[in-house]
Design an enzyme around this catalytic site. Structure first.
Site, short mmCIF file in Angstrom:
data_model
loop_
_atom_site.label_atom_id
_atom_site.label_comp_id
_atom_site.label_asym_id
_atom_site.label_seq_id
_atom_site.Cartn_x
_atom_site.Cartn_y
_atom_site.Cartn_z
N CYS C 201 3.29 -11.79 9.81
CA CYS C 201 3.56 -13.21 9.51
C CYS C 201 3.07 -13.50 8.09
CB CYS C 201 2.80 -14.10 10.49
SG CYS C 201 2.89 -13.58 12.20
N HIS C 205 4.41 -15.69 4.91
CA HIS C 205 3.89 -17.06 4.87
C HIS C 205 2.54 -17.19 4.17
CE1 HIS C 205 7.26 -18.38 7.25
NE2 HIS C 205 7.05 -17.42 8.12
N CYS C 248 11.51 -14.87 14.72
CA CYS C 248 10.83 -14.28 13.55
C CYS C 248 10.63 -12.79 13.80
CB CYS C 248 9.48 -14.96 13.32
SG CYS C 248 9.55 -16.12 11.94
#
Lengths: 163, 103, 287, 101
Positions: C201, C205, C248
């Site tokens: 992730c 991000h 995702c």
């Protein structure tokens, strides 16, 4: 979503159907073209929505060509956040506006939406359109019988890292 | 049952601003579903706004209008409390209509 | 076939090398200290984007790009999640077959409490998310649970989020080793690379918020769940937190776990805790 | 830095394809090995989508009697599964490198 099929809509559908058939029957006789000229009537411009490219769609809808004018302010994003929902709006300082239309050049069918503006209604529209790919968006304003246009390229691509 | 039309009409001075959001799939007829079959075209063709017995705005839509379509416009000659009638018909003969009070 | 494999492996190792080089310099620490982690996490973003107002981080990609923010504000005038919101309000008001409603399952009738979810359930010894609590409420009242990735769940969480709009995220970690372990497990999941793309992730991000992956601008991880559930133009529909995690994963070519798996519950716990103090902005509209 | 080069080398090595035409026995062996690796990857909750599709492609090719393609796809599936296993084991500690402190 309610689908009421009361008397009024069916009557309108029969009318539209009949008008549609009449137009088709006429093929592209000049008479058919002049029918499209009376753009301000109640009829859905079916023929114009069937045209693939922009020039034919404009001719089918208005029967004349447009000239670019800086009095038509087209507002569209640089890069569309999503090709399915592109916020596009137009305002104009021209007066006696009777119609505003939006064309997306390389969409399967160039004419996206057409709005009839009765007098007393402000000459401005905002809407959300679908764009198949990066291409030119054109807004056309019919003012006092003449056509004025503004064009802007909008970039469209998919998102995500392509999993 | 909640109507498919959400509308917000606010009058300031002589100009009434109208925003409408309509729940409709607006299928183009060019898209395939998960099983690979074409989803038939299903889209609103005409959207009409009437106030005080007069058409104030008529939209003719093609397949390039977004799903759950939105439109915004303004018109003169109405005041708070007037009724605004909104109705749409789609290419399958479906339709819906609602009336909103101008705030 | 052979050429394709080498091409694929080449791109994999290239992606690997690129990301390892750019990872921030860190020192190992084994004691779990959520308060310090949250402070470090928030400061990282406040320093990386000094002119983004702190509460703006919850607007994801729109806090990173002016043109996208304008498109978003235009959409917010009459947002596409209106229908989910109304459906959620109606569902909240409609009693179950046994006469009870969702209001009976939640403190304060479920109104204005979204900012406290997910919470650590000391009886169960696990993190309980809002979506899980809603389905458990349905089951406790003899109703069939909703899919975690479909519209019904999104409508419910949209309405509950709406009633908490503006309230600051307020996640608690009780003094319980299992809660600290859940927080740590969520953090580990957040930073662990997965899928053939070999992204975590954080790869998107933390290391590249504000940059583009094709048409989309990457959202900063800080406050990334504050707007949940979101109406995504790409899905032309609502998306719950579960749907976002699952998609995702598949974007990085990792096979997703089942929705509300422990790892997802823990990473939601971690991401929500480190966003404490930032406002709830759900339901949101996203590209 | 060292870890990632090691990963790339390991992948290329385990992929040396056999030259002669594959028959059903080769396919069965390759598929079995791929399935073991893929189960282990799933067990570590770190399966890749491409492993699953490569396995499916192998089975599909085999059903069609094309054992060359089936064996190659099975070998690819095994390599991908092994890569995902390597990824899961190496990430057990490597994730800390990215953690914001």
């Amino acid at each position: 979503m309610t689908t009421t099929t009361g008397p009024l809509p069916t009557r309108r559908l029969i009318l539209q159907g009949a008008a549609g058939v009449a137009l088709l029957g006429l093929g592209n006789l000049p008479f058919g073209a002049s029918l499209a000229l009376a753009a301000a009537n109640d009829k859905y411009p079916d023929e114009a929505f069937k045209q693939k490219n922009e020039a034919d769609a404009i001719k089918a809808l208005y029967g004349k060509t447009a000239e670019p004018s800086d009095k038509v302010k087209l507002d569209a994003p640089e890069i569309a956040e999503n090709g399915g929902v592109v916020p596009i709006s137009v305002t104009t300082s021209l007066d006696k506006v009777t119609s505003i239309s939006f064309f997306v050049a390389e969409n399967p069918f160039a004419l996206a939406a057409s709005y009839r503006i009765p007098d007393g209604t402000v000459a401005a529209v905002a809407n959300r359109l679908k764009m198949a790919k990066t291409t030119n968006v054109t807004a056309i304003v019919e003012a006092d019988g003449k056509l004025y246009s503004a064009t802007k390229e909008v970039k469209v691509t998919v998102g995500g890292c392509g999993g | 049952m909640a109507s498919s039309i959400r509308v917000r009409a606010t009058a300031n001075g002589d100009i009434t601003e109208v925003q409408a959001l309509i729940q409709h799939p607006m299928d183009t007829g060019l898209v395939k579903d998960s099983k690979g079959e074409l989803i038939p075209a299903h889209y609103i063709q005409q959207l009409k706004f009437e106030c005080n017995g007069k058409d104030v705005f008529v939209a003719d839509w093609g397949t390039a209008v977004s799903k759950d379509p939105y439109v915004k416009f303004s018109f003169k000659g109405a005041k708070k409390g007037d009724d605004l009638k909104i109705s749409w018909t789609d290419n399958k003969g479906g339709s819906d209509t609602t009336t909103a009070k101008i705030a | 076939m052979k050429a394709r494999i080498h091409l694929l492996l080449g791109s994999l190792s290239a992606a690997l090398v690129a990301f390892v080089l750019t990872s921030p310099r860190v020192i190992a620490a084994d004691k779990v200290d959520p308060v310090a982690d949250a402070k470090a996490f928030q400061n990282f973003f406040f320093q990386k984007f000094p002119n983004v107002k702190h509460e703006d981080f919850v607007n994801g990609p729109y806090s990173m790009n002016e043109d996208m923010k304008r498109q978003w504000q235009e959409k917010e005038e009459f947002p596409p999640y209106e229908f989910a919101l109304d459906a959620g309000k109606e569902m909240f008001a409609t009693p179950f077959k046994n006469g009870k409603t969702y209001a009976d399952c939640f403190p304060n009738g479920g109104i204005g409490i979204r900012q406290n979810y997910p919470y650590f359930d000391e009886k169960e010894g696990k993190v309980v998310t809002l979506e899980l609590a809603l389905n458990r409420c349905r089951e406790a009242n003899g109703e069939v649970p909703y899919s975690y990735v479909k519209d019904e769940m999104a409508s419910l969480t949209a309405y509950m989020a709406y009633t908490s709009r503006g309230k600051l995220m307020d996640i608690k970690i009780p003094d319980d080793p299992r809660a600290l372990a859940a927080f740590e497990n969520g953090k580990r999941y957040f930073y662990t690379r997965r899928g053939q793309m070999n992204f975590s992730c954080a790869s998107c991000h933390v290391q590249s918020p504000g940059e583009r992956i094709r048409a989309e601008i990457l959202a900063p991880a800080l406050g990334i769940l504050n707007a949940m559930p979101i109406y995504r133009s790409e899905w032309s529909g609502m998306g719950t937190t579960s749907r976002r995690f699952v998609t995702c994963n598949s974007q990085t070519r990792a096979v997703p776990l089942e929705p509300q798996a422990d790892e997802y519950r823990d990473v939601e716990y971690f991401l929500s805790y480190v966003a404490n103090g930032l406002p709830i902005s759900g339901p949101g509209a996203r590209p | 830095m060292k870890r990632s080069l090691l990963l790339a080398m390991l992948l290329t090595l385990s992929l040396a394809p056999s030259a002669r035409a594959a028959n059903e026995a080769d396919y069965k062996a390759a598929y079995a090995a791929a399935e073991v690796a893929s189960k282990e990857a799933a067990g570590m909750r770190n399966q890749w989508t491409v492993t699953v599709s490569a396995l499916a492609a192998a089975k599909k090719a085999a059903d069609g009697g094309d054992f060359d393609r089936a064996t190659a796809a099975a070998k690819e599936a095994e390599a991908l599964a092994k890569a995902s296993i390597f990824q899961a084991t190496s990430e057990k500690d490597a994730w800390k490198a990215m953690e914001i402190r």
